[in-house]
Structure formats: structure tokens, C-alpha cells
Design a protein around this motif. Structure first.
Motif, mmCIF file in Angstrom:
data_model
loop_
_atom_site.group_PDB
_atom_site.id
_atom_site.type_symbol
_atom_site.label_atom_id
_atom_site.label_comp_id
_atom_site.label_asym_id
_atom_site.label_seq_id
_atom_site.Cartn_x
_atom_site.Cartn_y
_atom_site.Cartn_z
ATOM 1 N N GLY A 143 -5.392 -3.978 -11.874
ATOM 2 C CA GLY A 143 -5.731 -3.373 -10.597
ATOM 3 C C GLY A 143 -5.688 -1.863 -10.703
ATOM 4 N N LEU A 144 -6.350 -1.200 -9.761
ATOM 5 C CA LEU A 144 -6.333 0.252 -9.671
ATOM 6 C C LEU A 144 -5.938 0.644 -8.254
ATOM 7 N N VAL A 145 -5.007 1.594 -8.163
ATOM 8 C CA VAL A 145 -4.593 2.111 -6.860
ATOM 9 C C VAL A 145 -5.332 3.413 -6.640
ATOM 10 N N LEU A 146 -6.184 3.434 -5.630
ATOM 11 C CA LEU A 146 -7.035 4.578 -5.325
ATOM 12 C C LEU A 146 -6.354 5.436 -4.264
ATOM 13 N N ASP B 198 -8.801 -4.736 -1.698
ATOM 14 C CA ASP B 198 -8.068 -5.996 -1.794
ATOM 15 C C ASP B 198 -6.703 -5.907 -1.131
ATOM 16 N N ALA B 199 -6.151 -4.700 -1.064
ATOM 17 C CA ALA B 199 -4.833 -4.500 -0.459
ATOM 18 C C ALA B 199 -4.687 -3.030 -0.091
ATOM 19 N N LEU B 200 -3.726 -2.757 0.792
ATOM 20 C CA LEU B 200 -3.429 -1.404 1.241
ATOM 21 C C LEU B 200 -1.994 -1.064 0.889
ATOM 22 N N MET B 201 -1.781 0.111 0.304
ATOM 23 C CA MET B 201 -0.430 0.587 0.047
ATOM 24 C C MET B 201 -0.092 1.635 1.106
ATOM 25 N N ILE B 202 1.017 1.414 1.833
ATOM 26 C CA ILE B 202 1.313 2.267 2.983
ATOM 27 C C ILE B 202 2.783 2.650 2.986
ATOM 28 N N LEU B 203 3.030 3.956 2.976
ATOM 29 C CA LEU B 203 4.394 4.471 3.086
ATOM 30 C C LEU B 203 4.963 4.197 4.468
ATOM 31 N N PRO B 204 6.272 4.043 4.581
ATOM 32 C CA PRO B 204 6.895 3.966 5.907
ATOM 33 C C PRO B 204 6.734 5.300 6.634
ATOM 34 N N PRO B 205 7.028 5.374 7.928
ATOM 35 C CA PRO B 205 6.769 6.584 8.725
ATOM 36 C C PRO B 205 7.781 7.686 8.451
ATOM 37 N N ALA C 206 -8.611 -3.677 -6.227
ATOM 38 C CA ALA C 206 -8.678 -2.318 -5.686
ATOM 39 C C ALA C 206 -7.655 -2.207 -4.562
ATOM 40 N N ILE C 207 -6.638 -1.392 -4.788
ATOM 41 C CA ILE C 207 -5.594 -1.154 -3.791
ATOM 42 C C ILE C 207 -5.771 0.275 -3.295
ATOM 43 N N CYS C 208 -5.871 0.460 -1.993
ATOM 44 C CA CYS C 208 -6.094 1.785 -1.430
ATOM 45 C C CYS C 208 -4.846 2.259 -0.701
ATOM 46 N N GLN C 209 -4.401 3.469 -1.015
ATOM 47 C CA GLN C 209 -3.294 4.032 -0.235
ATOM 48 C C GLN C 209 -3.855 4.670 1.035
#
Length: 290
Positions: free
Chosen positions: A40-43, A100-107, A75-78
């Protein structure tokens, strides 16, 4: 649920000397990393200098990146942002583009610090999208630690199916694993041990300069070849220790450029490391060449 097992390379963003994104190099790197076997690649990753990218730039990286990937790997998107509406806007755009997935930091940065507040933050995002959320535990950067208890609560949300753990605390990492939910290692210096402990895979910044080695390490562990994995790990470790204890992003792009991956530049307000620091970084790569 997307299968994010394996090495998910947290992609650098290639910048020219003027700070502009080089989209031709972006697409070239995608092909090179996929050919190296990454899963996978994190974009728009942190290693890709996400804080210094605009929303429109991230959207263009997602659009060109997902098209270039063309289902050859995940494909993982931040889609992290400080403003709630912007997080949702970025996330729905990435989903519509084909992530395919989302990477999301907490607030982070004066957002809610209590478990209920963090849970509500992710609950609102969860209601807006229909693909996997990869939560993100990186307290050294955000000031927020996701406890194992909170992770268990978050995992009950429909789409919160993974967490990237970059804290480097193997005790907490194993407590996460005990919940039965899926964990992705994000700390370069603990990767082999996290994989042996049962992590599903890794989101890995250091893979930018050693994609073949990180994939080989994962494959050794997955095959139960721990002796071979640890032998390879000893070649990888000097550089990983260095990037983790020095200027991370600058060191990664210097190492990557040296090994033929990317342009070696960072974007303001980051500054290039000086010649002595670059030489120190490059010396740690010597074991990889043996």
C-alpha cells in the motif's frame, strides 16, 4: 473492510528546489515503489510533509496518485485537518476519488483531550464516509495518547478498523493487539518486534529509502522466518535509529534521494540539513549495501 496487511509506504512528496510539487516524479515514485512490492501507499503522509501541503495540493496528490496506482496496491489518503468541516470535506473527496482507507489524526492542538471528545470526533467522520478509518496514535506530535480502552471504544465504530501506532511503546502496542482490533506499526525502530507480536502490517516512513528491505522483512516475519528477519533487521536498524532521533523528514528524503528515490528536497518552513548532517545520515546506510 480493506486488507491493509503488509508494508504501507508513507510516501514522500517530491518537491523541486523551488518548493513546488513535482507530479511527474510523484508518479514515477509510485511505479518504483509498487514494483518493489509494497502492499500500500499512504498519500499525503506525515513523511510527505502533510502539514505543509494545502488542501487542493492534497486533493491533486490523491487524484493523480490513485489513478497511477490503478488498483495495483492499496491507496491510503491522509485527510487530517484542524477544522472539523475540512476533515470531512477532505475525507469525502478522497473516498470519491477511490481511496481504500483514510488515515486521520485525532483533534490535536487544543482540541478535545478527553476520551469522549476524541470518540465524538471520529464518530462524526465515521458517519460521513463508507471506507476504513485508520486512527493515529502519535502522542509525541499531537500531545494526545489513544489509550487501549479508547481504542476498543473507537473500534466499535462502523469504519474505524485500524490504528497506526507510532508511539514506540511496545507495551501499549501489545495492549492494542489484545483488543482483537487491527494494528499497524508506525514506529520505525520497533517494526520487526511489532510484526512478530501480531501487527497486521506497518505504515512506514523509512520505507521511502528501503522499500525492498521493508517488504522482505515483512515477508520473512509472515513466513515465520524470524532468524532471517532479525538478520535483515540488523542491517536496517542503524539508519532507522538515526532518522528516529534526528530530523526525521529531512533525513528520510536525503537517504531516499541517495538511493535513487525522490529529489531530496523539503518544503518551507522545514530546512535542509547541512552537509555534515547529511553525511552522518548516509553513513548509517552502509550496512544496507552489504
Amino acid at each position: 473492510m480493506a486488507n491493509l496487511a503488509g508494508i504501507n509506504l508513507a510516501m514522500q512528496t517530491p518537491f523541486g528546489e523551488d518548493g513546488a510539487i513535482d507530479y511527474d516524479e510523484w508518479e514515477r515514485l509510485i511505479d518504483v515503489y509498487i514494483d518493489a512490492g509494497v502492499h500500500g501507499l499512504v498519500l499525503g503522509s506525515g513523511t510527505g510533509q502533510h502539514p505543509y501541503l494545502t488542501e487542493s495540493e492534497c486533493n491533486q496528490l490523491f487524484e493523480t496518485g490513485i489513478k497511477r496506482i490503478n488498483c495495483r496496491c492499496n491507496a491510503i489518503c491522509q485527510t487530517s485537518a484542524l477544522n472539523m468541516d475540512e476533515v470531512i470535506r477532505r475525507s469525502t473527496h478522497a473516498q470519491a476519488t477511490g481511496a481504500d482507507a483514510l488515515m486521520i489524526l485525532p483533534p490535536y492542538l487544543e482540541g478535545p483531550v478527553d476520551d469522549d471528545g476524541i470518540l465524538e470526533f471520529y464518530r462524526e467522520i465515521d458517519a460521513a464516509i463508507d471506507i476504513d478509518i485508520v486512527g493515529y496514535n502519535i502522542p509525541q506530535a499531537t500531545g494526545l495518547a489513544v489509550s487501549p480502552e479508547l481504542f476498543a471504544r473507537l473500534s466499535a465504530l462502523t469504519n474505524f478498523n485500524y490504528i497506526k501506532d507510532s508511539a514506540g511503546d511496545l507495551t501499549t502496542h501489545q495492549q492494542y493487539l489484545q483488543t482483537g482490533a487491527k494494528v499497524l506499526n508506525g514506529c520505525d525502530t520497533t517494526a520487526v518486534y511489532a510484526l512478530m507480536a501480531g501487527a497486521t502490517g506497518a505504515i512506514w516512513g523509512g520505507a521511502n529509502y528501503m522499500p525492498h528491505e521493508t517488504v522482505a522483512l515483512y515477508n520473512h516475519v509472515a513466513a515465520g522466518e524470524h532468524v532471517q528477519a532479525l538478520a535483515l533487521w540488523q542491517k536496517m536498524l542503524p539508519s532507522l535509529l538515526h532518522i528516529w532521533t534526528h530530523d526525521y523528514m529531512q533525513c528520510v528524503v536525503v537517504a531516499a534521494h541517495h538511493r535513487g528515490y525522490g529529489l531530496g528536497n523539503v518544503r518551507r518552513p522545514l530546512r535542509q540539513i547541512d552537509a555534515a548532517a547529511q553525511a552522518a545520515m548516509l553513513r548509517t546506510l552502509a550496512p544496507l549495501e552489504t
